[in-house]
Design an enzyme around this catalytic site. Structure first.
Site, short mmCIF file in Angstrom:
data_model
loop_
_atom_site.label_atom_id
_atom_site.label_comp_id
_atom_site.label_asym_id
_atom_site.label_seq_id
_atom_site.Cartn_x
_atom_site.Cartn_y
_atom_site.Cartn_z
N HIS A 369 0.81 -1.23 0.00
CA HIS A 369 0.00 0.00 0.00
C HIS A 369 0.84 1.27 0.00
O HIS A 369 0.29 2.35 0.23
CB HIS A 369 -0.92 0.06 1.22
CG HIS A 369 -1.97 -1.00 1.26
ND1 HIS A 369 -3.25 -0.80 0.80
CD2 HIS A 369 -1.93 -2.27 1.72
CE1 HIS A 369 -3.96 -1.91 0.97
NE2 HIS A 369 -3.17 -2.82 1.53
N LYS A 560 -8.58 13.87 4.88
CA LYS A 560 -7.70 12.69 4.82
C LYS A 560 -6.66 12.90 5.90
O LYS A 560 -6.59 13.98 6.49
CB LYS A 560 -7.03 12.58 3.46
CG LYS A 560 -6.39 13.88 2.96
CD LYS A 560 -5.74 13.75 1.60
CE LYS A 560 -6.70 13.82 0.44
NZ LYS A 560 -6.77 12.62 -0.36
N ARG A 561 -5.84 11.88 6.20
CA ARG A 561 -4.77 12.09 7.16
C ARG A 561 -3.92 13.28 6.72
O ARG A 561 -3.78 13.54 5.51
CB ARG A 561 -3.89 10.83 7.25
CG ARG A 561 -4.52 9.68 8.01
CD ARG A 561 -4.76 10.02 9.46
NE ARG A 561 -3.54 10.07 10.23
CZ ARG A 561 -3.19 9.17 11.15
NH1 ARG A 561 -3.99 8.16 11.45
NH2 ARG A 561 -2.07 9.30 11.82
N LYS A 566 0.56 14.67 1.02
CA LYS A 566 -0.81 14.91 0.57
C LYS A 566 -1.06 16.40 0.30
O LYS A 566 -2.08 16.77 -0.26
CB LYS A 566 -1.80 14.37 1.59
CG LYS A 566 -1.71 12.85 1.78
CD LYS A 566 -2.71 12.37 2.83
CE LYS A 566 -2.54 10.91 3.21
NZ LYS A 566 -3.21 9.98 2.27
N THR A 668 -8.64 6.49 -1.64
CA THR A 668 -9.99 5.92 -1.78
C THR A 668 -11.02 7.01 -1.49
O THR A 668 -12.16 6.93 -1.98
CB THR A 668 -10.20 4.74 -0.81
OG1 THR A 668 -9.68 5.11 0.47
CG2 THR A 668 -9.51 3.49 -1.30
N LYS A 672 -14.85 8.10 -3.08
CA LYS A 672 -16.06 8.37 -2.30
C LYS A 672 -16.65 9.72 -2.68
O LYS A 672 -17.88 9.88 -2.77
CB LYS A 672 -15.75 8.31 -0.80
CG LYS A 672 -15.30 6.91 -0.36
CD LYS A 672 -14.60 6.89 0.99
CE LYS A 672 -13.85 5.57 1.18
NZ LYS A 672 -12.96 5.58 2.37
C1 F58 Z 1 -3.08 3.80 2.33
N1 F58 Z 1 -2.14 3.41 3.33
C2 F58 Z 1 -2.45 4.54 1.16
N2 F58 Z 1 -1.53 3.01 5.49
O1 F58 Z 1 -1.74 5.67 1.64
C3 F58 Z 1 -3.57 4.98 0.22
O2 F58 Z 1 -3.03 5.60 -0.92
C4 F58 Z 1 -4.39 3.77 -0.19
O3 F58 Z 1 -5.51 4.17 -0.90
C5 F58 Z 1 -4.85 3.00 1.03
O4 F58 Z 1 -3.74 2.64 1.85
C6 F58 Z 1 -5.57 1.72 0.66
O5 F58 Z 1 -4.83 0.99 -0.24
C7 F58 Z 1 -2.47 3.47 4.62
O6 F58 Z 1 -3.56 3.87 4.99
C8 F58 Z 1 -1.64 3.01 6.83
O7 F58 Z 1 -2.52 3.62 7.41
C9 F58 Z 1 -0.62 2.19 7.58
C10 F58 Z 1 -1.02 2.00 9.02
C11 F58 Z 1 0.02 1.23 9.79
C12 F58 Z 1 1.36 1.86 9.71
C13 F58 Z 1 1.78 2.06 8.30
C14 F58 Z 1 0.74 2.84 7.48
#
Ligand code: F58
Length: 826
Positions: A369, A560-561, A566, A668, A672
């Site tokens: 991811h 978003k985060r 970003k 994602t 939405k």
């Molecule tokens: C996200 N990763 C990607 N990681 O940033 C985003 O582009 C993508 O759409 C999404 O995954 C789904 O594929 C993400 O959310 C985390 O939150 C992890 C949590 C645990 C630590 C490392 C990052």
């Protein structure tokens, strides 16, 4: 109940779906389960009573589903994920059961409103962001498509922190989501497994004279299962989300207890339970956090032991395990599963290495991811050795076999072997989890076409050269049930009218909306639906922040985060620039806009927290300035989570997807928004690329460098200061910030941000600034033509079918899992 009644009759009287049956059950549960009288019951009490009422109705489905899968020995996918963000359950489960209207009526008979009870639910924040939410969408789709699946995860006692804002700064508050109990889960005390931590290994000869290893000493912890039913939409199937909670083992406590060390036993008990206490709130892994390694191991070991129990319990032979189960690794957090399955097969089940490795490799599939190098998980060798000594041995053995194979295929390339090794030996030694996942999996996928392409070109290039056939792309998708039906009932009613109600389970049917996009008679209705959602959001914003926003203005939204890649601060630079343009030229008359932000910053990420402060500071000045206040508003919605998200997406006109090209794996939220009729302003990053292709370039606002241009510019020596020097508007915006216009004259507050932008600008905001501003001007012009905007909005919705998580899950099934649907009948 009549003793002679059959189970179905029982089901009918106890768990019927009529208004009468629901009303009766609601009152029964309020009294017998929640323990409250109507006269004193709060909304929270009623919410719980209704939740139990719904759960009762899920249990038969779930039992029938489990029995059928078991009897048919159905091939099952196990989704292994350290995070899930399912959002509130009540509305979702009512929708799945098709009883929202009846439940609404039953609740009204009790003198309440269903909406208020839905509102009373605290959501399980068991994830950080996109990755956890994606897992929840996939569970929904798996159940809806009648596919046998188990979601395995961790039952964190404290989920992602709640965000408060204090003078514009983020303050983290503990999320004790279990305080009022969780009516959706069932504790399964009989489904529990022990895991070992620490200790050492010993070699011995077994009865057949084979050399074997046992892992002894250290401490034992128990993982206990908590199950939540996941009903499919409009089908009888109900799958399972099984979360593990850490507990102390009795065996261990007894030892200390007998030795008279009560205090010590209690200390160990508390320490054991700490393992699943809290979710790490970082959106990048922090290297070297022992507890995080323990969490990953608890998840993996309990889940694999559970699968083995199910498999062997149905009388199947061990060597057919990979035929019964396929395990999808949601990023590398559960990648230790590769070594753990080997350990279980070798040490606990006495298998030989080669068949065990063959079986392991045919069991796992890995989803990546992220491309950010700093987010690739790795563990310091000493920590690993101290915590999981047996796994380190196994990893060394896997590595040796693997590198032997590499050397045979590429005999003179030592550098290649060094790059591929499971152990990073370039400095202090680390275990590289992505490499372990690649070596141990038969499938490796990225989450958008661009992302998969970049993966195979960069971070996983050498693996791709070795095993191109293992790589595949699965562009992400989202659940239309949650992000349309539930969150946008008005839109959903219109869609059902033009596309038939089946669109929610067959999103390609949204195309039936397309002809209407060219019929202006329907535009007023489309706009009314949007305006209604904007009004509701405006009320929420006023209640949360005290800022009044105009629902007629353009809602320009970035939620978003918070992360530098970003580029929320690029959005802010545009706001500052626009503000300054209006101040300098009062005749300039931009379309009134409300800029909406939301998102959490990792507690230790100072720059992200400063960006939150910046948004508030700019908002304070802009919202107060009579010269612009009717044209620009800036708000930050606190505590962005699934529940808040469901209010925001339907109310957006413009969706900000402005990451630096090559950084966002997929995104994602972008899907939405578009599914709810917002138009996107975005870069060619992640799934934006494919969204733009689907909705048509003329219905998407594109700006910025491509990822190839980003690379070229970096290589040729990017100089952000040059952009600053040469662009007067950019210079003005940054100078206003640096001079303290937004910080009461304080030139130090935003200095770290300004300095970084001028002298490093890792995420190239300054390079993309002018292109972004020009694009925003195009947005401004487009919004003035209400009919054309409405047409574009409708075309976006009509063409978003591809981004349903149902489509993705079907692709996973076809290319990776090889699963067949199993219909469950009442
Ligand atoms: C996200 N990763 C990607 N990681 O940033 C985003 O582009 C993508 O759409 C999404 O995954 C789904 O594929 C993400 O959310 C985390 O939150 C992890 C949590 C645990 C630590 C490392 C990052």
């Amino acid at each position: 109940m009549d003793e002679t009644a059959s189970p179905t009759e029982h089901e009918h009287t106890r768990t019927g779906l009529s208004v009468d049956a629901l009303h009766r059950a609601l009152l029964d549960n309020l009294f017998y389960v929640v323990g409250r009288f109507p006269a004193v019951a709060t909304q929270q009490d009623y919410y719980r009573a209704l939740a139990f009422t719904v759960r009762d109705r899920l249990l038969h489905r779930w039992l029938r589903t489990v029995q059928t899968y078991k009897a048919e020995r159905s091939r099952t996918v196990c989704y292994l994920s350290a995070e899930y963000l399912p959002g509130p359950q009540l509305g979702h489960n009512l929708l799945a059961l098709g009883i929202s209207d009846n439940a609404g009526e039953a609740v009204r008979r009790a003198g309440l409103e269903l909406e208020d009870l839905i509102e009373a639910e605290a959501e399980p924040g068991l994830g950080n962001g996109g990755l956890g939410r994606l897992a929840a969408c996939y569970l929904d789709s798996l159940a809806t498509l009648q596919l046998p699946a188990i979601g395995y995860g961790l039952r964190y006692e404290y989920g992602i922190f709640r965000q408060r804002i204090d003078e514009g700064w983020q303050v983290e508050v503990a999320d004790s989501w279990l305080r009022d109990g969780n009516p959706w889960e069932l504790r399964r005390p009989h489904i529990a497994f022990e895991i070992r931590l620490g200790g050492h290994t010993e070699r011995y000869l077994d009865a057949h004279g084979h050399s074997r290893v046992r892992w002894v000493g250290g401490e034992l912890i128990r993982g206990v299962a908590y199950d939540t039913p996941i009903p499919g939409y409009g089908v009888y199937n109900s799958n399972l989300l099984r979360l593990w909670a850490a507990e102390a083992t009795e065996s261990f406590d007894f030892g200390s207890f007998n030795a008279g060390d009560y205090q010590g036993a209690m200390r160990r008990k508390i320490r054991s339970e700490t393992v699943s206490r809290v979710l790490y709130p970082n959106d990048e892994p922090e290297t070297g956090k022992r507890l995080r390694l323990l969490q990953g191991y608890l998840l993996v070991s309990c889940s694999l032991q559970d699968m083995l129990r199910i498999h062997l319990g149905s009388g199947d032979s061990l060597d057919r395990f990979h035929q019964r189960f396929v395990v999808q690794l949601n990023d590398t957090h559960p990648a230790i599963a590769v070594a753990e399955l080997m350990r279980l097969l070798l040490d606990e089940h006495g298998m030989r290495w080669d068949p065990a490795w063959e079986l392991t490799r045919r069991t796992f599939a890995y989803t990546n991811h992220t491309l950010l190098p700093e987010a690739l998980e790795k563990w310091p060798l000493p920590l690993f050795e101290e915590t999981l000594p047996r796994h380190l041995e196994i990893i060394f053995d896997i590595n040796q076999c693997f590198l032997d194979e590499v050397r045979i295929r590429f005999p003179h390339d030592d550098a290649l072997a060094t790059r591929l090794s499971l152990i990073d030996e370039t400095g202090p030694r680390y275990v590289r989890m992505a490499h372990l996942a690649c070596v141990g999996s038969f499938s490796i996928n990225g989450v958008a076409r661009l992302h998969t392409g970049l993966l195979t070109d960069t971070v996983l290039r050498d693996f791709h050269a070795l095993w191109p056939e293992r790589f595949n792309n699965k562009t992400n998708g989202v659940s239309p049930r949650r992000f349309s039906n539930l969150s946008n009932p008005g839109l959903c009613a219109l869609l059902s009218r033009v596309a038939g109600p089946g669109w929610a389970a067959d999103a390609e049917r949204l195309r039936l909306l397309e002809p209407y996009a060219h019929q202006p008679e329907i535009y007023p209705e489309w706009r009314r639906i949007k305006l209604e959602r904007k009004r509701a959001l405006a009320r929420y914003i006023a209640a949360q922040t005290g800022v009044a926003v105009d629902p007629e203005s353009m809602f320009d939204v970035q939620v978003k985060r918070i992360h530098e890649y970003k580029r929320q601060h690029l959005n802010v630079l545009h706001i500052i620039a626009l503000y300054s343009r209006i101040k300098m030229d009062p005749a300039l008359d931009p379309v009134p806009r409300t800029f909406v932000f939301g998102g959490k910053a990792a507690p230790g990420y100072a720059m992200a927290k400063l960006i939150i402060k910046l948004i508030h500071s700019v908002g304070e000045v802009v919202n107060r300035d009579p010269a612009v206040r009717d044209r620009l508003r800036v708000v930050f919605v606190p505590d962005f989570n699934v529940k808040v998200a469901q209010r925001i997406y339907p109310a957006a006109d413009l969706s900000e997807q402005i990451s630096l090209a090559g950084k966002e794996a997929s995104g994602t939220g972008n899907m939405k928004f578009a599914l709810n009729g917002a138009l996107t302003i975005g870069t060619l990053d992640g799934a934006n690329v494919e969204i733009r292709e689907e909705v048509g370039p003329e219905n998407f606002f594109l700006f910025g460098l491509t990822s190839a241009e980003v690379d070229a510019l970096k290589r040729s020596g990017y100089c952000p200061y040059g952009c600053y020097r040469e662009n007067p508007l950019l210079r003005e915006a940054i100078d206003l910030l640096a001079e303290g216009l937004f910080s009461h004259g304080d030139r130090d507050l935003f200095r770290p941000l300004v300095d970084h932008l001028l002298h490093r600008d890792d995420y190239m905001l300054l390079a993309d600034f002018q292109s972004y501003v020009d694009c925003q001007d195009r947005v401004d012009r487009a919004f003035r033509d209400a009919d054309s905007w409405t047409r574009m909005s409708m075309l976006n919705v009509a063409r978003m079918g591809r981004f349903s998580s149902d489509r993705v899950v079907q692709e996973y099934c076809r290319d990776i899992w090889r699963l067949e649907p199993v219909t469950i009948r009442p």
